[in-house]
Design a protein around this motif. Structure first.
Motif, PDB file in Angstrom:
ATOM      1  N   ILE A  85     -13.316 -41.092  52.185  1.00  0.00           N
ATOM      2  CA  ILE A  85     -13.129 -41.964  53.344  1.00  0.00           C
ATOM      3  C   ILE A  85     -11.951 -41.421  54.148  1.00  0.00           C
ATOM      4  CG2 ILE A  85     -12.740 -44.304  54.167  1.00  0.00           C
ATOM      5  CD1 ILE A  85     -15.321 -43.980  52.611  1.00  0.00           C
ATOM      6  N   ALA A  86     -12.213 -41.060  55.399  1.00  0.00           N
ATOM      7  CA  ALA A  86     -11.183 -40.451  56.241  1.00  0.00           C
ATOM      8  C   ALA A  86     -10.607 -41.473  57.207  1.00  0.00           C
ATOM      9  CB  ALA A  86     -11.762 -39.266  57.001  1.00  0.00           C
ATOM     10  N   THR A  87      -9.358 -41.257  57.556  1.00  0.00           N
ATOM     11  CA  THR A  87      -8.680 -42.040  58.588  1.00  0.00           C
ATOM     12  C   THR A  87      -8.312 -41.097  59.716  1.00  0.00           C
ATOM     13  OG1 THR A  87      -7.749 -43.518  56.911  1.00  0.00           O
ATOM     14  CG2 THR A  87      -6.774 -43.586  59.106  1.00  0.00           C
ATOM     15  N   THR A  88      -8.769 -41.386  60.926  1.00  0.00           N
ATOM     16  CA  THR A  88      -8.512 -40.519  62.071  1.00  0.00           C
ATOM     17  C   THR A  88      -7.165 -40.841  62.708  1.00  0.00           C
ATOM     18  OG1 THR A  88      -9.595 -42.002  63.652  1.00  0.00           O
ATOM     19  CG2 THR A  88     -10.994 -40.423  62.475  1.00  0.00           C
ATOM     20  N   ALA A  89      -6.799 -40.031  63.669  1.00  0.00           N
ATOM     21  CA  ALA A  89      -5.528 -40.250  64.370  1.00  0.00           C
ATOM     22  C   ALA A  89      -5.506 -41.588  65.091  1.00  0.00           C
ATOM     23  CB  ALA A  89      -5.277 -39.110  65.357  1.00  0.00           C
ATOM     24  N   GLY A  90      -6.670 -42.055  65.500  1.00  0.00           N
ATOM     25  CA  GLY A  90      -6.750 -43.342  66.173  1.00  0.00           C
ATOM     26  C   GLY A  90      -6.892 -44.524  65.237  1.00  0.00           C
ATOM     27  N   GLY A  91      -6.829 -44.284  63.925  1.00  0.00           N
ATOM     28  CA  GLY A  91      -6.940 -45.365  62.952  1.00  0.00           C
ATOM     29  C   GLY A  91      -8.353 -45.715  62.550  1.00  0.00           C
ATOM     30  N   LYS A  92      -9.320 -44.929  62.951  1.00  0.00           N
ATOM     31  CA  LYS A  92     -10.723 -45.198  62.627  1.00  0.00           C
ATOM     32  C   LYS A  92     -11.038 -44.729  61.200  1.00  0.00           C
ATOM     33  CE  LYS A  92     -15.382 -44.076  64.295  1.00  0.00           C
ATOM     34  NZ  LYS A  92     -16.138 -43.287  65.312  1.00  0.00           N
ATOM     35  N   LYS A  93     -11.820 -45.534  60.480  1.00  0.00           N
ATOM     36  CA  LYS A  93     -12.259 -45.186  59.130  1.00  0.00           C
ATOM     37  C   LYS A  93     -13.680 -44.618  59.204  1.00  0.00           C
ATOM     38  CE  LYS A  93      -8.736 -46.956  56.726  1.00  0.00           C
ATOM     39  NZ  LYS A  93      -7.889 -46.168  55.792  1.00  0.00           N
ATOM     40  N   VAL A  94     -13.883 -43.429  58.633  1.00  0.00           N
ATOM     41  CA  VAL A  94     -15.194 -42.792  58.651  1.00  0.00           C
ATOM     42  C   VAL A  94     -15.481 -42.220  57.269  1.00  0.00           C
ATOM     43  CG1 VAL A  94     -15.173 -42.246  61.107  1.00  0.00           C
ATOM     44  CG2 VAL A  94     -14.204 -40.622  59.473  1.00  0.00           C
ATOM     45  N   ARG A  95     -16.757 -42.225  56.902  1.00  0.00           N
ATOM     46  CA  ARG A  95     -17.203 -41.591  55.670  1.00  0.00           C
ATOM     47  C   ARG A  95     -17.486 -40.120  55.943  1.00  0.00           C
ATOM     48  NH1 ARG A  95     -22.400 -44.321  53.789  1.00  0.00           N
ATOM     49  NH2 ARG A  95     -22.120 -42.934  52.001  1.00  0.00           N
ATOM     50  N   LEU A  96     -16.979 -39.268  55.086  1.00  0.00           N
ATOM     51  CA  LEU A  96     -17.239 -37.842  55.200  1.00  0.00           C
ATOM     52  C   LEU A  96     -18.382 -37.501  54.251  1.00  0.00           C
ATOM     53  CD1 LEU A  96     -13.601 -36.396  55.344  1.00  0.00           C
ATOM     54  CD2 LEU A  96     -15.099 -37.074  57.233  1.00  0.00           C
ATOM     55  N   ILE A  97     -19.560 -37.269  54.817  1.00  0.00           N
ATOM     56  CA  ILE A  97     -20.766 -37.029  54.035  1.00  0.00           C
ATOM     57  C   ILE A  97     -21.162 -35.567  54.189  1.00  0.00           C
ATOM     58  CG2 ILE A  97     -23.171 -37.694  53.692  1.00  0.00           C
ATOM     59  CD1 ILE A  97     -22.484 -40.412  54.880  1.00  0.00           C
ATOM     60  N   VAL A  98     -21.397 -34.910  53.072  1.00  0.00           N
ATOM     61  CA  VAL A  98     -21.682 -33.484  53.076  1.00  0.00           C
ATOM     62  C   VAL A  98     -22.903 -33.168  53.927  1.00  0.00           C
ATOM     63  CG1 VAL A  98     -22.355 -31.536  51.628  1.00  0.00           C
ATOM     64  CG2 VAL A  98     -20.596 -33.120  50.834  1.00  0.00           C
ATOM     65  N   GLU A  99     -23.993 -33.912  53.757  1.00  0.00           N
ATOM     66  CA  GLU A  99     -25.235 -33.607  54.476  1.00  0.00           C
ATOM     67  C   GLU A  99     -25.102 -33.790  55.982  1.00  0.00           C
ATOM     68  OE1 GLU A  99     -26.412 -34.666  50.292  1.00  0.00           O
ATOM     69  OE2 GLU A  99     -25.011 -35.420  51.798  1.00  0.00           O
ATOM     70  N   GLN A 100     -24.203 -34.685  56.426  1.00  0.00           N
ATOM     71  CA  GLN A 100     -24.031 -34.885  57.864  1.00  0.00           C
ATOM     72  C   GLN A 100     -23.192 -33.783  58.495  1.00  0.00           C
ATOM     73  OE1 GLN A 100     -22.465 -38.821  58.502  1.00  0.00           O
ATOM     74  NE2 GLN A 100     -24.408 -39.824  58.020  1.00  0.00           N
ATOM     75  N   LEU A 101     -22.169 -33.354  57.801  1.00  0.00           N
ATOM     76  CA  LEU A 101     -21.282 -32.327  58.345  1.00  0.00           C
ATOM     77  C   LEU A 101     -21.809 -30.920  58.097  1.00  0.00           C
ATOM     78  CD1 LEU A 101     -17.856 -33.920  57.340  1.00  0.00           C
ATOM     79  CD2 LEU A 101     -18.947 -33.922  59.580  1.00  0.00           C
ATOM     80  N   PHE A 102     -22.586 -30.748  57.042  1.00  0.00           N
ATOM     81  CA  PHE A 102     -23.193 -29.456  56.726  1.00  0.00           C
ATOM     82  C   PHE A 102     -24.694 -29.682  56.510  1.00  0.00           C
ATOM     83  CE2 PHE A 102     -18.809 -29.323  55.162  1.00  0.00           C
ATOM     84  CZ  PHE A 102     -18.326 -28.207  55.834  1.00  0.00           C
ATOM     85  N   PRO A 103     -25.491 -29.730  57.590  1.00  0.00           N
ATOM     86  CA  PRO A 103     -26.913 -30.096  57.465  1.00  0.00           C
ATOM     87  C   PRO A 103     -27.724 -29.170  56.572  1.00  0.00           C
ATOM     88  CG  PRO A 103     -26.172 -30.211  59.755  1.00  0.00           C
ATOM     89  CD  PRO A 103     -25.084 -29.547  58.979  1.00  0.00           C
ATOM     90  N   SER A 104     -27.286 -27.936  56.377  1.00  0.00           N
ATOM     91  CA  SER A 104     -28.045 -27.004  55.556  1.00  0.00           C
ATOM     92  C   SER A 104     -27.783 -27.178  54.066  1.00  0.00           C
ATOM     93  CB  SER A 104     -27.707 -25.558  55.954  1.00  0.00           C
ATOM     94  OG  SER A 104     -26.323 -25.292  55.749  1.00  0.00           O
ATOM     95  N   ILE A 105     -26.897 -28.093  53.697  1.00  0.00           N
ATOM     96  CA  ILE A 105     -26.533 -28.305  52.298  1.00  0.00           C
ATOM     97  C   ILE A 105     -27.013 -29.688  51.867  1.00  0.00           C
ATOM     98  CG2 ILE A 105     -24.633 -28.523  50.652  1.00  0.00           C
ATOM     99  CD1 ILE A 105     -23.025 -26.615  52.357  1.00  0.00           C
ATOM    100  N   VAL A 106     -27.595 -29.743  50.682  1.00  0.00           N
ATOM    101  CA  VAL A 106     -27.991 -31.010  50.074  1.00  0.00           C
ATOM    102  C   VAL A 106     -27.135 -31.213  48.831  1.00  0.00           C
ATOM    103  CG1 VAL A 106     -29.842 -32.346  49.006  1.00  0.00           C
ATOM    104  CG2 VAL A 106     -30.341 -30.827  50.935  1.00  0.00           C
ATOM    105  N   GLN A 107     -26.354 -32.288  48.828  1.00  0.00           N
ATOM    106  CA  GLN A 107     -25.473 -32.563  47.694  1.00  0.00           C
ATOM    107  C   GLN A 107     -26.297 -33.219  46.580  1.00  0.00           C
ATOM    108  OE1 GLN A 107     -22.051 -34.926  48.617  1.00  0.00           O
ATOM    109  NE2 GLN A 107     -21.350 -35.027  46.515  1.00  0.00           N
ATOM    110  N   ILE A 108     -26.589 -32.440  45.543  1.00  0.00           N
ATOM    111  CA  ILE A 108     -27.423 -32.927  44.446  1.00  0.00           C
ATOM    112  C   ILE A 108     -26.589 -33.682  43.423  1.00  0.00           C
ATOM    113  CG2 ILE A 108     -28.984 -32.244  42.590  1.00  0.00           C
ATOM    114  CD1 ILE A 108     -29.754 -29.832  44.273  1.00  0.00           C
TER     115      ILE A 108
END
Length: 210
Positions: free
Chosen positions: A116-139
């Motif tokens: 779970i990441a916190t951005t400079a603006g205070g936003k909370k986001v989930r860091l998901i492998v498949e979304q950031l690296f579409p060619s990778i499937v986290q098994i």
């Protein structure tokens, strides 16, 4: 003058073979430790083998192949089957096990690790492998110690933060939390599964990254 006709080979109906085989493989040791999907695929392979041997259209198709092509086809299919039943996808790639749902989670609550990441603006986001690296499937889940050592988790957190910042330069990640989330499958009446509990495992600081 009468000639005796050769009687066709008799085989029991498929139903008479599948049901006892399924009961044996699922109920008795050591077969009961085999995942059920592997058992089902074994029955499917048995049906396919019968089709190759005794179903007239399939028999004609196989016999129409040249001998060399027939041998290569058998080698390819055999390699796929052997690679599948090793249950070891990494060693025998590309002949891998055909897992979709290999196990049933019986533990309660069910837990999983997430970034779970916190951005400079205070936003909370989930860091998901498949979304950031579409060619990778986290098994493998992040809580698998054989696949993710502490050092590998550190590198993964940094890679995910870097990939996110490339897409969101206006609001980059400044902090990443590795958390374990727990969802109760059978919560009390007053609780809801919609809000799982969250426990912080490790915090990564990326505030100095440019």
């Amino acid at each position: 003058m009468t000639t005796s006709e050769e009687k066709p080979l008799w085989l029991p109906p498929i139903s008479l073979v599948i049901v006892p085989l399924c009961v044996v493989m699922v109920s008795f040791s050591p077969w009961r430790f085999i995942p059920f999907n592997v058992t089902g695929q074994a029955l499917l392979l048995f049906i396919m083998l019968r089709a190759f041997c005794y179903w007239p259209p399939m028999v004609r198709w196989v016999k129409s192949m040249p001998v060399f092509h027939r041998a290569m086809f058998a080698l390819l299919i055999g390699s796929m089957i052997v690679g599948h039943y090793t249950l070891d996808s990494r060693t025998f790639y590309p002949y891998v096990s055909w897992f979709i749902f290999p196990t049933v989670r019986e533990d309660d609550p069910v837990t999983c690790r997430e970034f779970i990441a916190t951005t400079a603006g205070g936003k909370k986001v989930r860091l998901i492998v498949e979304q950031l690296f579409p060619s990778i499937v986290q098994i493998y889940p992040l809580d698998d110690p054989k696949q993710y050592t502490p050092a590998q988790l550190d590198h993964l957190a940094a890679a995910l933060a870097t990939a996110y910042n490339r897409r969101h330069a206006d609001d980059p990640v400044r902090q990443v939390d590795l958390v374990v989330m727990a969802v109760k499958l059978h919560p009390p009446a007053a609780e809801s599964r919609a809000e799982p509990s969250c426990q912080l495992l490790k915090r990564y600081d990326f505030s100095s990254d440019r």
